[in-house]
Design a protein around this motif. Structure first.
Motif, PDB file in Angstrom:
ATOM      1  N   VAL A 121       0.839  -1.200   0.000  1.00 45.81           N
ATOM      2  CA  VAL A 121       0.000   0.000   0.000  1.00 45.81           C
ATOM      3  C   VAL A 121       0.874   1.250   0.000  1.00 45.81           C
ATOM      4  O   VAL A 121       1.842   1.346   0.764  1.00 45.81           O
ATOM      5  N   GLY A 122       0.567   2.191  -0.849  1.00 42.19           N
ATOM      6  CA  GLY A 122       1.299   3.456  -0.912  1.00 42.19           C
ATOM      7  C   GLY A 122       0.738   4.310  -2.028  1.00 42.19           C
ATOM      8  O   GLY A 122      -0.277   3.970  -2.649  1.00 42.19           O
ATOM      9  N   ALA A 123       1.401   5.416  -2.295  1.00 40.62           N
ATOM     10  CA  ALA A 123       0.947   6.287  -3.379  1.00 40.62           C
ATOM     11  C   ALA A 123       1.253   5.648  -4.725  1.00 40.62           C
ATOM     12  O   ALA A 123       2.315   5.049  -4.917  1.00 40.62           O
ATOM     13  N   VAL A 124       0.312   5.754  -5.654  1.00 42.72           N
ATOM     14  CA  VAL A 124       0.547   5.356  -7.038  1.00 42.72           C
ATOM     15  C   VAL A 124       0.563   6.631  -7.870  1.00 42.72           C
ATOM     16  O   VAL A 124      -0.400   7.403  -7.853  1.00 42.72           O
ATOM     17  N   LEU A 125       1.665   6.859  -8.563  1.00 45.84           N
ATOM     18  CA  LEU A 125       1.834   8.073  -9.337  1.00 45.84           C
ATOM     19  C   LEU A 125       1.227   7.922 -10.719  1.00 45.84           C
ATOM     20  O   LEU A 125       1.371   6.882 -11.368  1.00 45.84           O
ATOM     21  N   THR A 126       0.545   8.971 -11.174  1.00 45.52           N
ATOM     22  CA  THR A 126       0.029   9.030 -12.538  1.00 45.52           C
ATOM     23  C   THR A 126       0.915   9.974 -13.328  1.00 45.52           C
ATOM     24  O   THR A 126       1.132  11.123 -12.925  1.00 45.52           O
ATOM     25  N   VAL A 127       1.447   9.488 -14.452  1.00 41.35           N
ATOM     26  CA  VAL A 127       2.313  10.307 -15.296  1.00 41.35           C
ATOM     27  C   VAL A 127       1.817  10.252 -16.731  1.00 41.35           C
ATOM     28  O   VAL A 127       1.179   9.300 -17.146  1.00 41.35           O
ATOM     29  N   SER A 128       2.131  11.288 -17.492  1.00 40.41           N
ATOM     30  CA  SER A 128       1.825  11.297 -18.916  1.00 40.41           C
ATOM     31  C   SER A 128       3.001  10.792 -19.736  1.00 40.41           C
ATOM     32  O   SER A 128       2.830  10.351 -20.872  1.00 40.41           O
ATOM     33  N   THR A 129       4.193  10.855 -19.166  1.00 34.47           N
ATOM     34  CA  THR A 129       5.400  10.321 -19.792  1.00 34.47           C
ATOM     35  C   THR A 129       6.012   9.326 -18.834  1.00 34.47           C
ATOM     36  O   THR A 129       6.416   9.692 -17.713  1.00 34.47           O
ATOM     37  N   VAL A 130       6.083   8.071 -19.247  1.00 37.55           N
ATOM     38  CA  VAL A 130       6.613   7.030 -18.366  1.00 37.55           C
ATOM     39  C   VAL A 130       8.082   7.290 -18.075  1.00 37.55           C
ATOM     40  O   VAL A 130       8.862   7.643 -18.962  1.00 37.55           O
ATOM     41  N   THR A 131       8.460   7.132 -16.818  1.00 36.78           N
ATOM     42  CA  THR A 131       9.834   7.360 -16.386  1.00 36.78           C
ATOM     43  C   THR A 131      10.769   6.355 -17.052  1.00 36.78           C
ATOM     44  O   THR A 131      10.491   5.158 -17.074  1.00 36.78           O
ATOM     45  N   GLY A 132      11.915   6.852 -17.583  1.00 40.75           N
ATOM     46  CA  GLY A 132      12.806   5.965 -18.319  1.00 40.75           C
ATOM     47  C   GLY A 132      14.284   6.180 -18.088  1.00 40.75           C
ATOM     48  O   GLY A 132      15.107   5.601 -18.784  1.00 40.75           O
ATOM     49  N   THR A 133      14.631   7.017 -17.097  1.00 42.61           N
ATOM     50  CA  THR A 133      16.044   7.235 -16.801  1.00 42.61           C
ATOM     51  C   THR A 133      16.266   7.103 -15.306  1.00 42.61           C
ATOM     52  O   THR A 133      15.344   7.258 -14.497  1.00 42.61           O
ATOM     53  N   ALA A 134      17.521   6.829 -14.940  1.00 43.21           N
ATOM     54  CA  ALA A 134      17.856   6.719 -13.529  1.00 43.21           C
ATOM     55  C   ALA A 134      17.649   8.052 -12.813  1.00 43.21           C
ATOM     56  O   ALA A 134      17.192   8.095 -11.667  1.00 43.21           O
ATOM     57  N   ALA A 135      17.966   9.158 -13.508  1.00 34.98           N
ATOM     58  CA  ALA A 135      17.836  10.473 -12.877  1.00 34.98           C
ATOM     59  C   ALA A 135      16.386  10.819 -12.578  1.00 34.98           C
ATOM     60  O   ALA A 135      16.053  11.295 -11.486  1.00 34.98           O
ATOM     61  N   SER A 136      15.499  10.589 -13.550  1.00 38.29           N
ATOM     62  CA  SER A 136      14.088  10.922 -13.321  1.00 38.29           C
ATOM     63  C   SER A 136      13.469   9.980 -12.289  1.00 38.29           C
ATOM     64  O   SER A 136      12.613  10.387 -11.502  1.00 38.29           O
TER      65      SER A 136
END
Length: 216
Positions: free
Chosen positions: A134-149
């Motif tokens: 259980v925790g927060a689920v993030l909604t994004v328009s651009t899926v995360t694809g780098t270690a930095a992001s």
């Protein structure tokens, strides 16, 4: 009044859920990818049901997701205690600024950039799925694809367990209709650099079918 409305992004997710359903009053509908189309399509389904005199009792956004390493395992199930519009805001030299900190009137935020899950609905799902994270689920328009992001999101949302693309949009539609909302996801891959070899779609779909029995 009809039963539960479960919305997914794509038909494959809907099929996986239908395969595990035990309650015939549950309606499962694929509504499209991304928060805008998911929110609009969900709002339309809710409005049509209400106009027909058969409104839904509650709404669940369900499907597969990327999991934060160390917080949600691949193949596992997660339940959102809140669905967060993780990229809705502004960039600045000091970092990301969420809408609430930009001085916008609350009535323009549609309930804010995070919508909490309905406590009763979440409690029922937690009881039925005791192994779920259980925790927060993030909604994004651009899926995360780098270690930095990935690191930036993890730092900004220390309670986040997964990332998907529809939950917040569905949550806003449910909130505007005055209905309880929850988000259920199964993890197909770790969030970070895109490594298709690490994805476990079959396991995630199987977990989604197993979790569907809780949707009643």
């Amino acid at each position: 009044m009809t039963g539960l409305l479960v919305v997914t992004a794509v038909p494959a997710e809907a099929d996986a859920i239908r395969a595990g359903l035990t309650d015939p009053t549950v309606t499962v509908a694929p509504v499209g990818v991304g928060p805008a189309v998911a929110g609009a399509a969900t709002a339309r389904l809710l409005a049509l049901a209400e106009a027909a005199g058969k409104p839904y009792r509650a709404v669940v956004s369900a499907g597969i997701a990327g999991g934060f390493v160390g917080r949600a395992p691949v193949g596992g199930t997660v339940l959102a205690n809140r669905s967060v519009a993780a990229d809705l805001g502004a960039e600045s030299p000091a970092g990301f600024i969420p809408l609430e900190e930009l001085g916008m009137p609350p009535e323009l935020l549609g309930g804010g950039s995070a919508v909490p899950a309905d406590p009763g609905l979440l409690a029922a799902l937690r009881t039925a799925l005791p192994e779920a994270t259980v925790g927060a689920v993030l909604t994004v328009s651009t899926v995360t694809g780098t270690a930095a992001s990935t690191a930036a999101l993890a730092d900004r949302h220390p309670d986040a367990v997964a990332e998907a693309m529809e939950g917040y949009g569905v949550a806003v539609a449910a909130t505007h209709a005055g209905l309880p909302f929850a988000e259920l996801r199964t993890v197909s891959n770790p969030i970070g650099p895109r490594d298709r070899g690490s994805w476990r779609m079959r396991e995630a779909f199987a977990a989604l079918t197993a979790a569907a029995a809780a949707l009643r």
